[in-house]
Design a protein around this motif. Sequence first.
Motif, PDB file in Angstrom:
ATOM      1  N   HIS A  93       0.883  -1.191   0.152  1.00 62.51           N
ATOM      2  CA  HIS A  93       0.133   0.132  -0.073  1.00 62.51           C
ATOM      3  C   HIS A  93       0.918   1.274  -0.059  1.00 62.51           C
ATOM      4  N   PHE A  94       2.079   1.311   0.629  1.00 67.95           N
ATOM      5  CA  PHE A  94       3.002   2.302   0.754  1.00 67.95           C
ATOM      6  C   PHE A  94       3.381   2.695  -0.516  1.00 67.95           C
ATOM      7  N   ALA A  95       3.977   1.341  -1.285  1.00 68.99           N
ATOM      8  CA  ALA A  95       4.320   1.739  -2.645  1.00 68.99           C
ATOM      9  C   ALA A  95       3.565   2.121  -3.736  1.00 68.99           C
ATOM     10  N   ARG A  96       2.241   1.759  -3.468  1.00 65.08           N
ATOM     11  CA  ARG A  96       1.177   2.437  -4.474  1.00 65.08           C
ATOM     12  C   ARG A  96       0.942   3.606  -4.157  1.00 65.08           C
ATOM     13  N   TRP A  97       0.863   4.077  -2.942  1.00 63.17           N
ATOM     14  CA  TRP A  97       0.455   5.454  -2.481  1.00 63.17           C
ATOM     15  C   TRP A  97       1.771   6.313  -3.024  1.00 63.17           C
ATOM     16  N   LEU A  98       2.926   5.690  -2.645  1.00 67.01           N
ATOM     17  CA  LEU A  98       4.116   6.369  -3.436  1.00 67.01           C
ATOM     18  C   LEU A  98       4.276   6.767  -4.725  1.00 67.01           C
ATOM     19  N   HIS A  99       4.113   5.685  -5.548  1.00 67.32           N
ATOM     20  CA  HIS A  99       3.803   5.724  -7.082  1.00 67.32           C
ATOM     21  C   HIS A  99       2.789   6.744  -7.524  1.00 67.32           C
ATOM     22  N   LEU A 100       1.581   6.608  -6.944  1.00 63.85           N
ATOM     23  CA  LEU A 100       0.433   7.583  -7.441  1.00 63.85           C
ATOM     24  C   LEU A 100       0.881   9.073  -6.889  1.00 63.85           C
ATOM     25  N   PHE A 101       1.527   9.451  -5.790  1.00 60.35           N
ATOM     26  CA  PHE A 101       1.968  10.716  -5.537  1.00 60.35           C
ATOM     27  C   PHE A 101       3.169  11.153  -6.283  1.00 60.35           C
ATOM     28  N   GLN A 102       4.117  10.460  -6.621  1.00 62.89           N
ATOM     29  CA  GLN A 102       4.993  11.075  -7.392  1.00 62.89           C
ATOM     30  C   GLN A 102       4.440  11.021  -8.702  1.00 62.89           C
ATOM     31  N   GLN A 103       3.834  10.383  -9.409  1.00 58.68           N
ATOM     32  CA  GLN A 103       3.073  10.353 -10.664  1.00 58.68           C
ATOM     33  C   GLN A 103       2.364  11.685 -10.690  1.00 58.68           C
ATOM     34  N   THR A 104       1.585  12.141  -9.719  1.00 58.98           N
ATOM     35  CA  THR A 104       0.842  13.111  -9.689  1.00 58.98           C
ATOM     36  C   THR A 104       1.703  14.602  -9.510  1.00 58.98           C
ATOM     37  N   ALA A 105       2.736  14.446  -8.745  1.00 62.80           N
ATOM     38  CA  ALA A 105       3.584  15.656  -8.692  1.00 62.80           C
ATOM     39  C   ALA A 105       4.249  15.883 -10.081  1.00 62.80           C
ATOM     40  N   GLU A 106       4.592  14.808 -10.802  1.00 62.00           N
ATOM     41  CA  GLU A 106       5.228  14.934 -12.186  1.00 62.00           C
ATOM     42  C   GLU A 106       4.250  15.927 -13.030  1.00 62.00           C
ATOM     43  N   GLU A 107       2.775  15.437 -12.889  1.00 60.80           N
ATOM     44  CA  GLU A 107       1.925  15.905 -13.611  1.00 60.80           C
ATOM     45  C   GLU A 107       1.332  17.218 -13.449  1.00 60.80           C
ATOM     46  N   ILE A 124       8.959  10.277   3.843  1.00 61.76           N
ATOM     47  CA  ILE A 124       7.696  10.142   4.563  1.00 61.76           C
ATOM     48  C   ILE A 124       7.406   8.766   4.563  1.00 61.76           C
ATOM     49  N   ALA A 125       6.925   8.247   3.386  1.00 64.50           N
ATOM     50  CA  ALA A 125       6.900   6.859   3.043  1.00 64.50           C
ATOM     51  C   ALA A 125       7.497   5.928   3.959  1.00 64.50           C
ATOM     52  N   GLN A 126       8.765   5.979   3.509  1.00 66.64           N
ATOM     53  CA  GLN A 126       9.697   4.838   4.422  1.00 66.64           C
ATOM     54  C   GLN A 126       9.542   5.167   5.859  1.00 66.64           C
ATOM     55  N   SER A 127       9.518   6.263   6.332  1.00 69.99           N
ATOM     56  CA  SER A 127       9.363   6.439   7.888  1.00 69.99           C
ATOM     57  C   SER A 127       8.011   5.930   8.371  1.00 69.99           C
ATOM     58  N   LEU A 128       7.024   5.883   7.842  1.00 70.23           N
ATOM     59  CA  LEU A 128       5.909   5.556   8.128  1.00 70.23           C
ATOM     60  C   LEU A 128       5.537   3.951   8.067  1.00 70.23           C
ATOM     61  N   LEU A 129       6.416   3.734   7.006  1.00 70.62           N
ATOM     62  CA  LEU A 129       6.295   2.084   6.653  1.00 70.62           C
ATOM     63  C   LEU A 129       7.136   1.433   7.885  1.00 70.62           C
ATOM     64  N   MET A 130       8.439   2.078   8.296  1.00 67.17           N
ATOM     65  CA  MET A 130       9.172   1.539   9.257  1.00 67.17           C
ATOM     66  C   MET A 130       8.379   1.707  10.590  1.00 67.17           C
ATOM     67  N   GLY A 131       7.666   2.670  11.004  1.00 71.18           N
ATOM     68  CA  GLY A 131       7.072   2.556  12.208  1.00 71.18           C
ATOM     69  C   GLY A 131       5.846   1.586  12.254  1.00 71.18           C
ATOM     70  N   VAL A 132       5.111   1.536  11.009  1.00 77.06           N
ATOM     71  CA  VAL A 132       3.950   0.507  10.901  1.00 77.06           C
ATOM     72  C   VAL A 132       4.456  -0.751  11.358  1.00 77.06           C
ATOM     73  N   GLU A 133       5.673  -1.343  10.548  1.00 76.14           N
ATOM     74  CA  GLU A 133       6.154  -2.657  10.408  1.00 76.14           C
ATOM     75  C   GLU A 133       6.785  -3.044  11.856  1.00 76.14           C
ATOM     76  N   SER A 134       7.446  -1.878  12.474  1.00 72.71           N
ATOM     77  CA  SER A 134       7.991  -2.199  13.946  1.00 72.71           C
ATOM     78  C   SER A 134       6.916  -2.716  14.912  1.00 72.71           C
ATOM     79  N   GLN A 135       5.929  -1.528  14.741  1.00 73.64           N
ATOM     80  CA  GLN A 135       4.628  -1.889  15.971  1.00 73.64           C
ATOM     81  C   GLN A 135       4.084  -2.984  15.626  1.00 73.64           C
ATOM     82  N   ARG A 136       3.968  -3.590  14.304  1.00 71.63           N
ATOM     83  CA  ARG A 136       3.345  -4.922  14.182  1.00 71.63           C
ATOM     84  C   ARG A 136       4.269  -6.032  14.675  1.00 71.63           C
ATOM     85  N   ARG A 137       5.439  -5.839  14.751  1.00 66.73           N
ATOM     86  CA  ARG A 137       6.413  -6.821  15.071  1.00 66.73           C
ATOM     87  C   ARG A 137       6.444  -7.266  16.792  1.00 66.73           C
ATOM     88  N   THR A 138       5.720  -5.921  17.422  1.00 63.84           N
ATOM     89  CA  THR A 138       5.815  -6.267  18.994  1.00 63.84           C
ATOM     90  C   THR A 138       4.564  -6.812  19.514  1.00 63.84           C
TER      91      THR A 138
END
Length: 138
Positions: A93-107, A124-138
């Motif tokens: 989902h983060f990868a999809r968000w990032l793809h769409l965001f970057q595509q829209t920025a280009e447009e 931002i996407a990397q930070s949020l992803l790391m936080g979500v994945e880290s929280q789910r491991r605990t």
Amino acid sequence: MTPEDIARRQRLVPGTPVGIDEAMIHRLVHAFYAKVRRDAVLGPIFDAAIGDRWDEHLARLCDFWSSVMLMTGRFKGTPMSAHMALPDIRRGHFARWLHLFQQTAEETCPPQAAALFRAKSEIIAQSLLMGVESQRRT
């Protein structure tokens, strides 16, 4: 603030040298989330989380990006906790968000502004992803 202080601050603001302003942020945020809402993968997740509060959400996201790119300090929130509260979001989902965001920025932005939005969105996407994945491991 003196005019010199204002000029110095504007030079330090990341978006100023590449022409980012509030109108550009508004165009980008609104165009991007129009795509998100139509997206078969992201749309249902966002609609479930936001419901009928899209106007409020878009305003907050404009504040967020204004704070990131123009250092306005308007955004008051906790994006990490908001994303951690979504049990169904995954790396894809983060990868999809990032793809769409970057595509829209280009447009919607000139090349230098789009490049800065891309760079910030990756952090931002990397930070949020790391936080979500880290929280789910605990």
